[in-house]
Enzyme design. Structure first.
Site, mmCIF file in Angstrom:
data_model
loop_
_atom_site.group_PDB
_atom_site.id
_atom_site.type_symbol
_atom_site.label_atom_id
_atom_site.label_comp_id
_atom_site.label_asym_id
_atom_site.label_seq_id
_atom_site.Cartn_x
_atom_site.Cartn_y
_atom_site.Cartn_z
ATOM 1 N N TYR A 8 -2.272 -1.361 -4.141
ATOM 2 C CA TYR A 8 -3.299 -0.436 -4.638
ATOM 3 C C TYR A 8 -3.588 -0.603 -6.132
ATOM 4 O O TYR A 8 -2.888 -1.306 -6.831
ATOM 5 C CB TYR A 8 -3.020 1.003 -4.248
ATOM 6 C CG TYR A 8 -1.772 1.713 -4.705
ATOM 7 C CD1 TYR A 8 -1.499 2.966 -4.165
ATOM 8 C CD2 TYR A 8 -0.876 1.198 -5.635
ATOM 9 C CE1 TYR A 8 -0.375 3.676 -4.553
ATOM 10 C CE2 TYR A 8 0.239 1.902 -6.030
ATOM 11 C CZ TYR A 8 0.483 3.146 -5.495
ATOM 12 O OH TYR A 8 1.596 3.849 -5.880
ATOM 13 N N GLU A 9 -4.681 0.030 -6.551
ATOM 14 C CA GLU A 9 -5.266 -0.153 -7.889
ATOM 15 C C GLU A 9 -5.674 -1.607 -8.135
ATOM 16 O O GLU A 9 -5.613 -2.113 -9.250
ATOM 17 C CB GLU A 9 -4.301 0.325 -8.980
ATOM 18 C CG GLU A 9 -3.891 1.767 -8.867
ATOM 19 C CD GLU A 9 -5.068 2.716 -8.711
ATOM 20 O OE1 GLU A 9 -6.169 2.388 -9.185
ATOM 21 O OE2 GLU A 9 -4.884 3.780 -8.097
ATOM 22 N N GLY A 10 -6.125 -2.246 -7.086
ATOM 23 C CA GLY A 10 -6.509 -3.653 -7.160
ATOM 24 C C GLY A 10 -5.336 -4.522 -6.797
ATOM 25 O O GLY A 10 -4.308 -4.520 -7.482
#
Length: 598
Positions: free
Chosen positions: A439-441
């Site tokens: 997550y968060e890229g």
């Protein structure tokens, strides 16, 4: 097995390595003397260990519950622990004094965040998301919006979320469909569905402030048409208190591999009232303040879970009696030796520790850059620190989570079969840390961001500044007044930096003509960059430790530090050669198969 916060490591870093007492003349640093900071961290460790850590295992087993009225109940004890968190003022450590915060530097809050996250990563995500919302609101909010929301967010009375992903789009936000209709009164009607919204609904706070990406009517297609809206769960009344319930709700909770104590929500907005943050069509620009804050937080999460798993594995290894040392019994009075006598167990533990200690130094150094970007007295220092923040954010997120997983995996291996059961914490740590690479890229996206955007930004000014800093450090310690303090670490840094510079030149020569080559090389480049940063941290730490030893200190901490550092040089740093070789192999082999050959 109890969580132990790494207080001593931070004392060493802040006192001997980064020397924060020399920065008290900077704005916001006046109340951050070493004595004050360490008093704060001593209390933070007690809070994390005594209040939060006992909730980690039970919270994982119980998880969150979605009720018939769309409310969410968190695991037992979470609500009370959150109340204790805000009553003690922990959420306001680095908040702006203009809105009720304590105004301490970011590096202090970062250390506290590691303690909180190591104690329970699922719990720590609730206040962590709010910090990101504060960053975005500070960057893009009007004076009225800041005055209304920031005091309550900083105090923890209200919480925040970030709403980007939709069922049909994750990384490619240009495809999002959530709509914003201008209501003509300064507000917008927000309609759409968002998924994977961490802390999207819970029973801790009086209000939840959702930051939602949406497309206003008539906006252009793609990312250039995205705007950012503040959509509270309860619409504040004239006195700024939670008033009418907004038309949004949690429609479901994700059933996840880990972080069970955090509510990961499907959020539905049905003409919910929201307010624009910043200008129309500039939503991503403002949201990046929150996203970058979150990416640094996720890198810290990988480090913190890795540390917690290492602590558990080291304690297990001391107590676990199995077999005898190959060189003869080490505990002849016992039926067997502890598994610490086995070199392979030591390999896993010491490689992990060498990564964690330098990773902790790295993220503390990056947090210090965040402070210097705002507080440094001269513009050149502020500019360099700001450049470093942009350049190193994907490295922190990507490399520290990759290594956090590796450490956690090895910690489970140290536990043997016991680690695969739920009787020990290794299994939970393994499940919790895995999301940090996603997550968060995803880390692949971080690598592409580093290679495709951050390296060429401003004509390569950031990476050239970073190389120049390392060159200056090497010159001072190789032939300058500090020669001989920790020469092997300086020699290693010089060599590793040369490999990173070689890789950078290869990307410049090959990536421009064939983007596939740059993309294929990107993950190895990120890892090589991470190794260089950790090597730099070890050079500084080894020098500081050797200075204390030369001065006559009999504290075993310094000798231990040097021994762990040598493990890094001999067992971890050689990975640099592998990354450089793979990076230069190009993209031909990766792109050779047709789609139907997979």
């Amino acid at each position: 097995m109890a969580y132990t916060a790494p207080v001593r490591d931070y004392q060493f870093l802040f006192d001997k390595v980064f020397k924060i007492d020399g920065l008290t003349n900077l704005a916001g640093f006046g109340d951050a003397s070493l004595d004050t900071v360490m008093q704060i961290l001593d209390e933070a460790a007690k809070f994390a260990q005594d209040v939060i850590a006992p909730l980690n295992g039970p919270g994982d087993k119980q998880g969150c519950v979605l009720n018939a009225d769309h409310s969410v109940t968190a695991p037992d004890g979470y609500k009370e622990a959150y109340q204790a968190l805000i009553e003690a003022g922990w959420t306001s450590l680095s908040g702006s004094p203009d809105y009720g915060g304590q105004g301490l530097p970011h590096f202090v809050n970062m250390a506290f965040s590691e303690f909180l996250t190591g104690a329970s990563s699922a719990f720590a995500m609730y206040p962590g998301l709010t910090e990101g919302a504060i960053a975005a609101l500070t960057a893009g909010g009007t004076d009225a919006q800041k005055a209304l929301y920031l005091p309550k967010l900083i105090s923890g009375e209200w919480s925040g979320t970030m709403n980007l992903t939709e069922p049909h789009c994750g990384t490619d936000l240009g495809l999002l469909r959530t709509k914003a209709k201008d209501k003509g009164d300064g507000s917008y009607a927000i309609t759409g569905q968002k998924i994977w919204i961490s802390a999207g609904e819970h029973d801790f706070t009086g209000n939840i402030c959702h930051l939602v990406l949406a497309r206003a009517e008539g906006a252009p297609e793609g990312v250039k048409g995205i705007s950012l809206f503040l959509v509270p769960k309860f619409i504040p009344d004239a006195d700024g208190n939670p008033g009418e319930r907004n038309s949004l709700h949690c429609a479901g909770l994700e059933h996840k591999m880990g972080i069970h104590g955090n509510s990961t929500c499907v959020m539905v907005y049905e003409e919910a009232t929201g307010w624009l943050l910043g200008n129309l069509h500039e939503g991503l620009k403002i949201m990046f303040y929150m996203m970058n804050n979150a990416r640094l937080g996720v890198g810290l999460q990988g480090l913190a879970i890795g540390h917690a798993s290492y602590v558990a594995a080291a304690e297990f290894a001391k107590d676990r009696l199995q077999g005898r040392a190959l060189t003869g019994p080490k505990s002849p009075d016992k039926p067997a030796d502890s598994i610490l006598v086995h070199p392979d167990v030591r390999r896993m533990l010491l490689e992990s520790r060498s990564i964690l200690e330098s990773g902790r130094a790295f993220i503390a150094w990056v947090a210090l850059q965040a402070d210097l970007a705002h507080a440094a007295e001269d513009e050149k220092t502020r500019e360099k620190a700001s450049d470093y923040m942009a350049l190193l954010t994907p490295v922190v997120k990507g490399y520290l989570t990759e290594k956090g997983l590796k450490v956690t995996q090895d910690s489970m291996q140290v536990h043997g079969g016991s680690g695969f059961t739920e009787h020990f914490p290794a299994s939970q740590y393994m499940r919790d840390v895995r999301i940090t690479l996603i997550y968060e890229g995803t880390n692949g996206i971080q690598a592409l961001d580093l290679v495709g955007r951050k390296l060429p930004s401003k004509g390569g000014r950031s990476i050239m500044s970073f190389f120049a800093e390392i060159d200056a450090y090497v010159a001072e310690h190789e032939n300058g007044p500090k020669t001989g303090k920790a020469p092997e670490f300086v020699t290693a840094l010089k060599t590793t930096k040369a490999k990173l510079q070689d890789a950078t030149m290869w990307l410049m020569q090959n990536g421009m003509t064939n983007p596939d080559k740059a993309a294929a090389a990107s993950m190895d480049y990120l890892c090589l960059f991470g190794l260089t940063c950790l090597n730099y941290m070890w050079a500084m730490m080894a020098e500081a430790a050797q200075i204390e030893i030369d001065a006559g200190s009999d504290d075993p901490y310094y000798d231990t530090k040097l021994k762990v550092g040598r493990v890094f040089l001999e067992r971890v740093l050689p990975e640099a050669d592998s990354h450089l070789l793979k990076l230069k192999s190009g993209s031909e082999a990766l792109m050779a198969l047709a789609d139907d050959q997979f």
